[in-house]
Design an enzyme around this catalytic site. Structure first.
Site, mmCIF file in Angstrom:
data_model
loop_
_atom_site.group_PDB
_atom_site.id
_atom_site.type_symbol
_atom_site.label_atom_id
_atom_site.label_comp_id
_atom_site.label_asym_id
_atom_site.label_seq_id
_atom_site.Cartn_x
_atom_site.Cartn_y
_atom_site.Cartn_z
ATOM 1 N N LEU A 27 42.414 -1.305 -9.989
ATOM 2 C CA LEU A 27 43.653 -1.596 -9.254
ATOM 3 C C LEU A 27 43.364 -2.203 -7.883
ATOM 4 O O LEU A 27 42.363 -1.889 -7.248
ATOM 5 C CB LEU A 27 44.477 -0.309 -9.092
ATOM 6 C CG LEU A 27 44.831 0.428 -10.389
ATOM 7 C CD1 LEU A 27 45.748 1.622 -10.086
ATOM 8 C CD2 LEU A 27 45.507 -0.488 -11.402
ATOM 9 N N HIS A 28 44.247 -3.082 -7.449
ATOM 10 C CA HIS A 28 44.145 -3.709 -6.129
ATOM 11 C C HIS A 28 45.526 -3.683 -5.502
ATOM 12 O O HIS A 28 46.476 -3.125 -6.073
ATOM 13 C CB HIS A 28 43.589 -5.136 -6.264
ATOM 14 C CG HIS A 28 44.272 -5.951 -7.322
ATOM 15 N ND1 HIS A 28 45.580 -6.369 -7.218
ATOM 16 C CD2 HIS A 28 43.845 -6.386 -8.538
ATOM 17 C CE1 HIS A 28 45.924 -7.038 -8.295
ATOM 18 N NE2 HIS A 28 44.888 -7.062 -9.131
ATOM 19 N N VAL A 67 50.452 -11.087 -5.190
ATOM 20 C CA VAL A 67 49.940 -10.758 -3.855
ATOM 21 C C VAL A 67 48.658 -11.557 -3.651
ATOM 22 O O VAL A 67 47.833 -11.651 -4.566
ATOM 23 C CB VAL A 67 49.677 -9.235 -3.727
ATOM 24 C CG1 VAL A 67 49.158 -8.899 -2.342
ATOM 25 C CG2 VAL A 67 50.955 -8.467 -4.027
ATOM 26 N N MET A 110 45.384 -12.037 -5.961
ATOM 27 C CA MET A 110 44.610 -10.819 -6.229
ATOM 28 C C MET A 110 44.497 -10.607 -7.730
ATOM 29 O O MET A 110 45.473 -10.782 -8.467
ATOM 30 C CB MET A 110 45.255 -9.621 -5.569
ATOM 31 C CG MET A 110 45.090 -9.677 -4.080
ATOM 32 S SD MET A 110 45.423 -8.099 -3.330
ATOM 33 C CE MET A 110 45.292 -8.596 -1.616
ATOM 34 N N SER A 111 43.306 -10.241 -8.165
ATOM 35 C CA SER A 111 43.045 -10.034 -9.589
ATOM 36 C C SER A 111 41.852 -9.103 -9.726
ATOM 37 O O SER A 111 40.914 -9.164 -8.917
ATOM 38 C CB SER A 111 42.707 -11.383 -10.247
ATOM 39 O OG SER A 111 42.055 -11.180 -11.480
ATOM 40 N N GLY A 144 47.807 -5.768 -5.309
ATOM 41 C CA GLY A 144 48.883 -6.298 -6.163
ATOM 42 C C GLY A 144 49.471 -5.187 -7.035
ATOM 43 O O GLY A 144 50.697 -5.090 -7.194
ATOM 44 N N HIS A 145 48.600 -4.327 -7.570
ATOM 45 C CA HIS A 145 49.101 -3.209 -8.382
ATOM 46 C C HIS A 145 49.881 -2.213 -7.509
ATOM 47 O O HIS A 145 50.888 -1.656 -7.949
ATOM 48 C CB HIS A 145 47.932 -2.468 -9.045
ATOM 49 C CG HIS A 145 47.212 -3.261 -10.087
ATOM 50 N ND1 HIS A 145 45.950 -3.764 -9.896
ATOM 51 C CD2 HIS A 145 47.565 -3.631 -11.343
ATOM 52 C CE1 HIS A 145 45.551 -4.402 -10.987
ATOM 53 N NE2 HIS A 145 46.519 -4.353 -11.878
ATOM 54 N N ASP A 199 50.520 -13.099 -13.885
ATOM 55 C CA ASP A 199 50.393 -13.319 -15.331
ATOM 56 C C ASP A 199 51.741 -13.842 -15.830
ATOM 57 O O ASP A 199 52.476 -13.151 -16.542
ATOM 58 C CB ASP A 199 50.003 -12.012 -16.018
ATOM 59 C CG ASP A 199 48.629 -11.565 -15.581
ATOM 60 O OD1 ASP A 199 47.650 -12.234 -15.926
ATOM 61 O OD2 ASP A 199 48.534 -10.562 -14.855
ATOM 62 N N GLY A 227 53.176 -8.031 -13.042
ATOM 63 C CA GLY A 227 52.925 -9.011 -11.985
ATOM 64 C C GLY A 227 53.272 -10.424 -12.429
ATOM 65 O O GLY A 227 53.027 -10.796 -13.580
HETATM 66 O O1 PAF Z 1 48.343 -7.221 -17.232
HETATM 67 C C1 PAF Z 1 47.626 -6.303 -17.684
HETATM 68 O O2 PAF Z 1 46.936 -5.599 -16.942
HETATM 69 C C2 PAF Z 1 47.585 -6.061 -19.183
HETATM 70 O O3 PAF Z 1 47.675 -7.248 -19.894
HETATM 71 C C3 PAF Z 1 48.649 -5.049 -19.652
HETATM 72 C C4 PAF Z 1 50.048 -5.568 -19.405
HETATM 73 C C5 PAF Z 1 48.462 -3.730 -18.924
HETATM 74 C C6 PAF Z 1 48.497 -4.809 -21.156
HETATM 75 O O4 PAF Z 1 47.251 -4.300 -21.468
#
Ligand code: PAF
Length: 305
Positions: free
Chosen positions: A34-35, A178, A186-187, A37-38, A152, A149
């Site tokens: 997680l970053h 973000v 961010m990824s 953005g999450h 994607d 997000g």
């Molecule tokens: O975007 C992601 O992190 C993944 O594709 C998800 C939506 C959690 C599905 O595994």
């Protein structure tokens, strides 16, 4: 400490308890690593729902055979900290065996049209894996709202379409990308970048900014916008384009022109060193009035009028 549960029974019980207290439930599906953005996704979810479930599951079925499933970063301790920053109520971190008890499934969700172009063409089967696991998570948790997000972009369209087509009783919400100070989206995969690659990776957002600026300045040809994206990325020798496209922001079908009633989006997938990075930007809206005015403008502009 945020409770972390690993089984479907436990997370269902936890959600039942929350609901019996009259609470609304939100879900933020993640693959961990997680970053910030999450954290924004979790915060947005927390603002709208009383009880926030964050799922952490590196889903094997959305990775191709030669992709980064085995080396995808797994950082649970750090993830717990990020989850608590965002206001998470419970973390659902199932094992692969809990999600796929017989090793594979006989039932999958396909969203043809949206799933097999762009990201789906480069990563066959990817969106089938994503749509199926997201549907499983929605069925397991049963949230009122689920957050994803906008980085994607195609994934968000696929999930929205699946939810609409299957009448899923959940509201799907997208949250803006973000960015780092230099514009890099961010990824979790940014961790793969070495220092020089990290600097080079800013070329994606730079290219998108140029595309947006060109449309703001009056460019309407998607061919030329595509060329602007490509030239900027090709100016960075560490970057290799997978795709650089301009498409209808709802259907992802190709567009000849920016404008009309259809909003356009620029979408990029670019390899920088060991990382395959994606990013996107909605192109500025061009109203019918703007287009009529442009068509009526004589060659050489209005200066002589
Ligand atoms: O975007 C992601 O992190 C993944 O594709 C998800 C939506 C959690 C599905 O595994």
């Amino acid at each position: 400490m945020i409770p972390v549960v690993a089984t479907i029974e436990e997370i269902r019980q936890s959600v039942r308890n929350a609901r019996s207290n009259g609470r609304t439930v939100g879900l933020v599906p993640t693959m961990g690593a997680l970053h910030e953005g999450h954290v924004r996704l979790i915060r947005a979810c927390r603002e709208a729902a009383d009880f926030v479930v964050v799922s952490i599951f590196v889903n094997p079925t959305q990775f191709g055979p030669h992709e980064d499933y085995s080396r995808y970063p797994r950082t649970l301790d750090d993830d717990l900290r990020r989850c608590s920053e965002g206001g998470t109520s419970v973390i659902f971190a199932p094992t692969v065996e809990a999600m796929y008890p017989t090793g594979s499934l006989s039932t999958y969700v396909e969203v043809p049209g949206l799933s097999d172009i762009l990201e789906g063409a480069s990563r066959p089967g990817h969106f089938r894996g994503v749509a199926t696991v997201v549907l499983k998570l929605l069925n397991i948790v049963g949230p009122d709202l689920a957050y994803f997000g906008e980085k994607d972009f195609q994934q968000l369209l696929v999930i929205r379409r699946m939810a609409a087509d299957l009448d899923l009783p959940v509201v799907i919400r997208g949250v803006p990308t973000v960015r780092e100070a230099d514009g890099l989206a961010m990824s979790s995969r940014n961790r793969y970048l070495g220092p020089e690659e990290r600097k080079a990776a800013a070329v994606l957002s730079g290219a998108l900014r140029e595309a947006v600026a060109a449309v703001s300045a009056g460019e309407r040809s998607t061919g030329r916008v595509r060329q602007i994206l490509r030239s900027r990325i090709e100016s960075e020798y560490r970057a290799r384009i997978d795709y650089a496209e301009v498409a209808d922001a709802t259907t992802l079908q190709p567009l000849d022109e920016v404008g009309g009633n259809r909003r356009a989006v620029a979408l990029l997938a670019v390899r920088v060193g060991p990382a395959r990075l994606i990013d996107n930007a909605l192109l500025p809206e061009v109203s019918d009035a703007d287009q009529v005015a442009e068509k009526q403008t004589p060659p050489g502009g209005r200066h002589g009028e």
